[in-house]
Design an enzyme around this catalytic site. Structure first.
Site, short mmCIF file in Angstrom:
data_model
loop_
_atom_site.label_atom_id
_atom_site.label_comp_id
_atom_site.label_asym_id
_atom_site.label_seq_id
_atom_site.Cartn_x
_atom_site.Cartn_y
_atom_site.Cartn_z
CD GLU A 139 -8.41 -1.04 -8.78
OE1 GLU A 139 -8.54 -0.71 -7.72
OE2 GLU A 139 -7.53 -2.01 -9.21
CB CYS A 164 -7.92 -4.04 -4.51
SG CYS A 164 -8.46 -4.53 -6.35
#
Length: 491
Positions: free
Chosen positions: A256, A289
């Site tokens: 990720e 993020c």
């Protein structure tokens, strides 16, 4: 022999690793400084190759018994793990705020409750994996989710507690044993997690903690062929390196990675609502993020939208993250401050227009003003690359097609935001190439839903069944519907 405990705002923390149910000191260590005021928090052990080996051996030794338990038998222990996190909620809040600069309000009202939920929810959801069958005319297929083995979990510094538990929860619930490699810039709440695992009575070796740098500790860990899985959240360059090391041993990876997500404001958007949400992109100093950092605004409404957004940004309080009223805190490390200011300065030299911000904030050495840059080209560095700081960019579009083209015009594809009349915004959002996108909202998460990115934003999905698909070996036990007899034909 163990090391003296650190004292961080009155909380005692071990600077040692946690291997096989006990604390293990290292010969080498590295210094930790608070991003708030650069004061020394202490020195933390750096795991050598020998300590990495010890952690893997401890996890291997614990695996058969832990994997041999049913999900129902593991659940009470994992619930006690969550309970222990709750008992030390104040400690987690204070320590992560001092260590990583994370907002105390975010820790107290969001992160700690979510960390507990991460453990409990996956322990409960693992129960649903036991009785899956597929019946056909020929056979009954009993689909099993068997524990994979020893799992390495590597987490970043921007959300150490939340992201660690987000991965530890399903990994342990599935029956794996875990080695958590703490983020080198913010490792201290990972150490508190080890205390909680110990207090909850998790068997020795089921949960292990290693501290150290990526170049040394991380390198030794991810290149080891005894691992069954590697789950990593972090930067693209590090992910490429991990994937290469793991690939040599055919160890599956879940990655990720970063984002450069669009924040689309259509002509029919509720401008005030979109502006209020837009200001949230500066929370945690932009070190999120998920944030929509590329503002794409319809050209007919851009002036009104910028004025509304400026008003909300002007209300943000920049300051000490330990003050619950603070909304923008420090950047985690001096190197990251240098990186963020470098992006801003190069953009301005290249002709970008500063709408606001653009300078170090007077509150402290690791603070940067909330910044918005305009007059940009799609190929500009600051449009294409993740900054991971309180820096947003503004571009305009004339119609939906141009908005979609701009939104899809980077190598990233993690998240996104789209504001407009609901049906219109939903249609546009569906054409943005990304792992997820919020319509007229931001930050809505559900543990049952998939999370992850496409393109350079990652490989794989986390959450719900998707976490277990990664952390398990999926096996089909085939039972024929009627007696089977082998037959042979000879020519």
């Amino acid at each position: 022999m163990t090391s003296p405990l650190l004292d961080v705002a009155g909380v005692a923390i071990s600077p040692d690793h946690y291997i096989g149910g006990r604390r293990v000191a290292s010969a080498a260590s590295f210094a930790l400084q608070s991003p708030i005021d650069q004061r020394l928090l202490g020195h933390v052990g750096e795991a050598s190759a020998g300590e990495v080996d010890a952690a893997i051996r401890a996890a291997q030794a614990a695996f058969p018994a832990w994997a041999g338990l049913s999900a129902a038998e593991r659940q009470p222990m994992l619930n006690r793990f969550a309970d222990e996190i709750g008992k030390r909620a104040d400690d987690f809040c204070v320590v992560e705020s001092n260590d990583a600069g994370v907002l105390l309000s975010r820790m107290r009202h969001g992160v700690v409750p979510r960390a507990m939920l991460n453990i409990r929810w996956f322990a409960e959801h693992a129960l649903t994996l036991q009785d899956r069958t597929i019946t056909t005319e020929q056979a009954t297929h009993h689909v099993r989710h068997d524990p994979a083995g020893v799992v390495a979990i590597i987490t970043p510094w921007n959300a150490p507690l939340m992201l660690a538990t987000w991965k530890i929860g399903p990994a342990l619930a599935a029956g794996n044993t875990v080695i958590l490699k703490a983020p080198e810039w913010a490792p201290l709440t990972s150490s508190l997690l080890a205390d909680c695992a110990d207090a909850a009575g998790l068997p020795p070796g089921v949960f292990n903690l290693l501290q150290g740098t990526g170049a040394n500790t991380g390198a030794a860990l991810v290149s080891d062929p005894r691992l069954a899985r590697i789950s990593f959240t972090g930067s693209v360059p590090t992910a490429k390196w991990i994937a290469q090391a793991a690939g040599a041993n055919l160890v599956p990876c879940s990655l990720e990675l970063g984002g450069k997500s669009p924040f689309i404001v259509l002509e029919d958007a509720d401008l005030d609502n979109a502006a209020a949400t837009g200001a949230l992109m500066y929370r945690n100093a932009g070190q999120v993020c998920l944030a929509g950092t590329r503002f794409l605004v319809h050209e007919k409404i851009v002036d009104r939208y910028v004025d509304a957004l400026r008003g909300y940004v002007g209300q943000l309080k920049v300051g000490d993250p330990r003050d619950e009223a603070t909304e923008v805190g420090p950047i985690v490390h001096p190197r990251q401050v240098e990186r963020v200011m470098g992006f801003i300065n190069r953009a301005v030299v290249g002709g970008a227009q500063l709408l606001w911000g653009g300078k170090p904030h007077p509150f402290g050495a690791q603070y940067v003003e909330p910044t918005m840059l305009a007059n940009l080209n799609q190929t500009d560095e600051i449009v294409q690359n993740e900054v991971f700081g309180p820096v947003l960019t503004l571009q305009t579009f004339a119609d939906d097609d141009e908005a979609i083209t701009l939104a899809n015009g980077t190598d990233f594809g993690l998240g996104g935001v789209c504001y407009g009349e609901t049906a219109h915004a939903t249609e546009v959002a569906g054409q943005v190439r990304t792992g997820f996108i919020w319509v007229n909202s931001f930050g809505i998460r559900d543990l049952a839903a998939p999370f992850g990115g496409i393109k350079r934003s990652g490989i794989g999905r986390e959450g719900g069944d998707w976490s277990f698909e990664f952390f398990c070996d999926v096996k089909d036990v085939v039972v024929p519907a009627k007696p089977f007899r082998a037959s042979f034909s000879h020519r």
